[in-house]
Design an enzyme around this catalytic site. Structure first.
Site, PDB file in Angstrom:
ATOM      1  N   GLU A 363       0.835  -1.218   0.000  1.00  0.00           N
ATOM      2  CA  GLU A 363       0.000   0.000   0.000  1.00  0.00           C
ATOM      3  C   GLU A 363       0.873   1.273   0.000  1.00  0.00           C
ATOM      4  O   GLU A 363       0.572   2.269   0.650  1.00  0.00           O
ATOM      5  CB  GLU A 363      -1.033  -0.034   1.123  1.00  0.00           C
ATOM      6  CG  GLU A 363      -1.973  -1.220   0.916  1.00  0.00           C
ATOM      7  CD  GLU A 363      -3.310  -1.133   1.572  1.00  0.00           C
ATOM      8  OE1 GLU A 363      -3.766  -0.029   1.874  1.00  0.00           O
ATOM      9  OE2 GLU A 363      -3.913  -2.205   1.776  1.00  0.00           O
TER      10      GLU A 363
HETATM   11  N1  CAA Z   1      -5.847  11.586  -3.549  1.00  0.00           N
HETATM   12  C1  CAA Z   1      -6.455  12.144  -4.622  1.00  0.00           C
HETATM   13  N2  CAA Z   1      -5.830  12.399  -5.796  1.00  0.00           N
HETATM   14  C2  CAA Z   1      -4.520  12.079  -5.874  1.00  0.00           C
HETATM   15  C3  CAA Z   1      -3.815  11.501  -4.800  1.00  0.00           C
HETATM   16  C4  CAA Z   1      -4.532  11.259  -3.596  1.00  0.00           C
HETATM   17  N3  CAA Z   1      -3.948  10.694  -2.537  1.00  0.00           N
HETATM   18  N4  CAA Z   1      -2.546  11.288  -5.180  1.00  0.00           N
HETATM   19  C5  CAA Z   1      -2.439  11.722  -6.443  1.00  0.00           C
HETATM   20  N5  CAA Z   1      -3.629  12.194  -6.855  1.00  0.00           N
HETATM   21  C6  CAA Z   1      -3.958  12.793  -8.171  1.00  0.00           C
HETATM   22  C7  CAA Z   1      -3.126  14.039  -8.441  1.00  0.00           C
HETATM   23  O1  CAA Z   1      -3.737  15.192  -7.922  1.00  0.00           O
HETATM   24  C8  CAA Z   1      -3.063  14.049  -9.954  1.00  0.00           C
HETATM   25  O2  CAA Z   1      -4.266  14.572 -10.471  1.00  0.00           O
HETATM   26  P1  CAA Z   1      -4.268  15.888 -11.433  1.00  0.00           P
HETATM   27  O3  CAA Z   1      -3.289  15.606 -12.545  1.00  0.00           O
HETATM   28  O4  CAA Z   1      -5.689  16.002 -11.879  1.00  0.00           O
HETATM   29  O5  CAA Z   1      -3.819  17.017 -10.560  1.00  0.00           O
HETATM   30  C9  CAA Z   1      -3.061  12.574 -10.306  1.00  0.00           C
HETATM   31  O6  CAA Z   1      -3.602  11.860  -9.188  1.00  0.00           O
HETATM   32  C10 CAA Z   1      -1.678  12.045 -10.613  1.00  0.00           C
HETATM   33  O7  CAA Z   1      -0.889  12.304  -9.473  1.00  0.00           O
HETATM   34  P2  CAA Z   1       0.698  12.487  -9.527  1.00  0.00           P
HETATM   35  O8  CAA Z   1       1.057  13.395 -10.653  1.00  0.00           O
HETATM   36  O9  CAA Z   1       1.135  12.851  -8.159  1.00  0.00           O
HETATM   37  O10 CAA Z   1       1.135  11.007  -9.928  1.00  0.00           O
HETATM   38  P3  CAA Z   1       2.549  10.317  -9.885  1.00  0.00           P
HETATM   39  O11 CAA Z   1       2.690   9.476 -11.098  1.00  0.00           O
HETATM   40  O12 CAA Z   1       3.623  11.330  -9.597  1.00  0.00           O
HETATM   41  O13 CAA Z   1       2.438   9.270  -8.653  1.00  0.00           O
HETATM   42  C11 CAA Z   1       2.319   8.494  -6.409  1.00  0.00           C
HETATM   43  C12 CAA Z   1       2.004   9.593  -7.423  1.00  0.00           C
HETATM   44  C13 CAA Z   1       1.882   9.072  -5.088  1.00  0.00           C
HETATM   45  C14 CAA Z   1       3.792   8.148  -6.345  1.00  0.00           C
HETATM   46  C15 CAA Z   1       1.488   7.231  -6.776  1.00  0.00           C
HETATM   47  O14 CAA Z   1       1.918   6.646  -7.979  1.00  0.00           O
HETATM   48  C16 CAA Z   1       1.480   6.185  -5.692  1.00  0.00           C
HETATM   49  O15 CAA Z   1       0.810   6.338  -4.673  1.00  0.00           O
HETATM   50  N6  CAA Z   1       2.220   5.063  -5.889  1.00  0.00           N
HETATM   51  C17 CAA Z   1       2.189   3.936  -4.975  1.00  0.00           C
HETATM   52  C18 CAA Z   1       1.138   2.970  -5.362  1.00  0.00           C
HETATM   53  C19 CAA Z   1       0.783   2.053  -4.231  1.00  0.00           C
HETATM   54  O16 CAA Z   1       0.550   2.472  -3.105  1.00  0.00           O
HETATM   55  N7  CAA Z   1       0.661   0.773  -4.554  1.00  0.00           N
HETATM   56  C20 CAA Z   1       0.235  -0.193  -3.593  1.00  0.00           C
HETATM   57  C21 CAA Z   1      -0.467  -1.301  -4.273  1.00  0.00           C
HETATM   58  S1  CAA Z   1      -1.963  -1.766  -3.559  1.00  0.00           S
HETATM   59  C22 CAA Z   1      -1.594  -2.882  -2.350  1.00  0.00           C
HETATM   60  O17 CAA Z   1      -0.508  -3.022  -1.881  1.00  0.00           O
HETATM   61  C23 CAA Z   1      -2.806  -3.597  -1.893  1.00  0.00           C
HETATM   62  C24 CAA Z   1      -2.665  -4.903  -1.257  1.00  0.00           C
HETATM   63  O18 CAA Z   1      -3.011  -5.909  -1.845  1.00  0.00           O
HETATM   64  C25 CAA Z   1      -2.291  -4.970   0.175  1.00  0.00           C
END
Ligand code: CAA
Length: 380
Positions: A363
């Site tokens: 996550e």
């Molecule tokens: N809430 C709402 N919107 C969000 C957000 C949030 N927390 N985070 C990003 N966004 C939106 C941004 O505002 C942006 O929108 P706009 O272009 O309209 O402004 C859009 O999403 C893209 O955001 P970024 O440009 O920030 O995207 P990025 O490519 O730089 O990546 C990141 C951001 C935070 C690194 C993201 O890729 C991320 O969270 N990565 C990790 C993924 C993850 O947690 N994976 C876990 C897998 S699930 C799992 O483990 C489940 C299980 O089985 C236990």
């Protein structure tokens, strides 16, 4: 400011503690050893309401607050993190996402069954070549008019084989980047859906983690959650809440290990006195307790932010970052306090240490939490 838990929260804490001691503790070592999913125990958790705690009663849930959910997660995780990850994914990633962004038909069809544990859910975002970099995923959901044609592979999916209901995040329009991604409801029985091999893991070995393969799988348009192109934001918003669940899981692993270490240190005698009376051990206990309390306050703050309608992306990420590091450190110290016995399965702490590691990874890794926190701090 009131730090006391309400009557209801205390009751939930006690119910979760009793369930963990009576139903999860027996057999937990064997399940870890054999990588056996706690099927019967999860069924009972569903009947007792632990799988849909925050879902509204209209859909068969407990209608509880996030603070109560965090408290219950801690108690279950003290004993069996393989069970608590099922609870976390089902509550925060699946039920919450569906209830918040799904339409009435989708909720009527699936939410009650998910909230009561009749079926369990999985959240499918990660891929072999895209874990942290979630926008670069390769699974496609080609728009074919009244359905999406889905092709691709998802990796490390919790509840991969045990689930019946899957939320799959897939790319419909590469040109549009994250705005071309959709979140789709997928059922295991759909043609073209194949469950891949089970992962042989370091920790949370009782939870079943699989890859999933989709080949020309037709997913009806009505299975899309939210508007066209909302899938990435759906995933991000859902993960923001999921991180409170994993932070609480990490807290439970730390406090479970600490309680075992404290008890052991009062019983184990060296150089003529219980080891807790040696400063080397006493100071470890002091540091463990301090970090656990700090982690708990951070989990509670993030949960409270969510309940109050405040933005909880930053507080949830900080809680996960801190609590998962605490879990890793405290469980390692708990093994150390147990000495040679800590290295032996019967004493539980080695399993808690192995289970703790994943909380720094899934996550969103600790490094991803730092990206989330720093961006939010800089944005102000
Ligand atoms: N809430 C709402 N919107 C969000 C957000 C949030 N927390 N985070 C990003 N966004 C939106 C941004 O505002 C942006 O929108 P706009 O272009 O309209 O402004 C859009 O999403 C893209 O955001 P970024 O440009 O920030 O995207 P990025 O490519 O730089 O990546 C990141 C951001 C935070 C690194 C993201 O890729 C991320 O969270 N990565 C990790 C993924 C993850 O947690 N994976 C876990 C897998 S699930 C799992 O483990 C489940 C299980 O089985 C236990």
């Amino acid at each position: 400011m009131n730090f006391d838990l309400s009557e209801e929260q205390l009751m939930i804490q006690e119910a979760a503690r009793n369930f963990a001691q009576n139903e999860l503790l027996p057999g937990v070592i064997e399940r870890d050893d054999k990588q056996e999913f706690p099927k019967e125990q999860i069924k009972k958790m569903g009947e007792l309401g632990f799988l849909g705690m925050m879902v509204s009663p209209e859909y068969g849930g407990g209608g509880m607050d996030t603070v109560s959910y965090s408290i219950a997660m801690e108690e279950i995780s003290k004993v069996d993190a393989s069970a608590s990850v099922v609870m976390s994914v089902n509550n925060s990633l699946v039920c919450w996402g569906l209830e918040t962004f799904g339409n009435k038909e989708q909720k009527d069809k699936y939410l009650k069954k998910l909230a009561t544990g009749e079926i369990i859910g999985a959240f499918c975002l990660s891929e072999p070549e895209s874990g942290s970099d979630a926008t670069s995923q390769k699974t496609t959901a080609e728009d074919k008019g009244d359905y999406y044609l889905v092709n691709g592979t998802k990796n490390w999916i919790t509840n991969g084989n045990s689930a019946d209901f899957y939320i799959v995040i897939a790319q419909t329009d590469v040109e549009k980047g994250h705005r071309g991604i959709n979140a789709l409801i997928v059922e295991k029985t759909m043609d073209g859906f194949v469950v891949g091999n089970k992962e042989n893991k370091l920790g949370i070995r009782g939870s079943d983690t699989h890859s999933l393969m989709f080949t020309d799988m037709k997913v009806p348009k009505e299975n899309r959650i939210g508007e066209e192109g909302f899938g990435f934001k759906f995933a991000m918003k859902t993960l923001s809440g999921g991180r409170i669940g994993i932070a609480s899981q990490a807290l439970g692993l730390a406090s479970g290990a600490y309680e075992l270490a404290l008890k052991y240190s009062k019983e184990r005698v060296t150089f003529g006195k219980p080891i807790c009376e040696h400063q080397a051990i006493a100071f470890k206990l002091a540091d463990m307790k301090t970090q656990i309390d700090a982690a708990r306050h951070m989990c509670m703050k993030a949960a409270w932010d969510k309940d109050m309608g405040n933005d909880y992306t930053q507080s949830g990420a900080m809680a996960k970052l801190y609590a998962s590091d605490t879990a890793m450190w405290v469980t390692t110290e708990a093994v150390q306090i147990h000495g040679g016995n800590g290295f032996v399965k019967d004493y539980h702490v080695e399993r808690l240490m192995r289970d703790a590691k994943i909380t720094q990874i899934y996550e969103g890794t600790s490094e991803i939490q730092k990206i989330v926190i720093s961006r939010s701090v800089i944005k102000g």
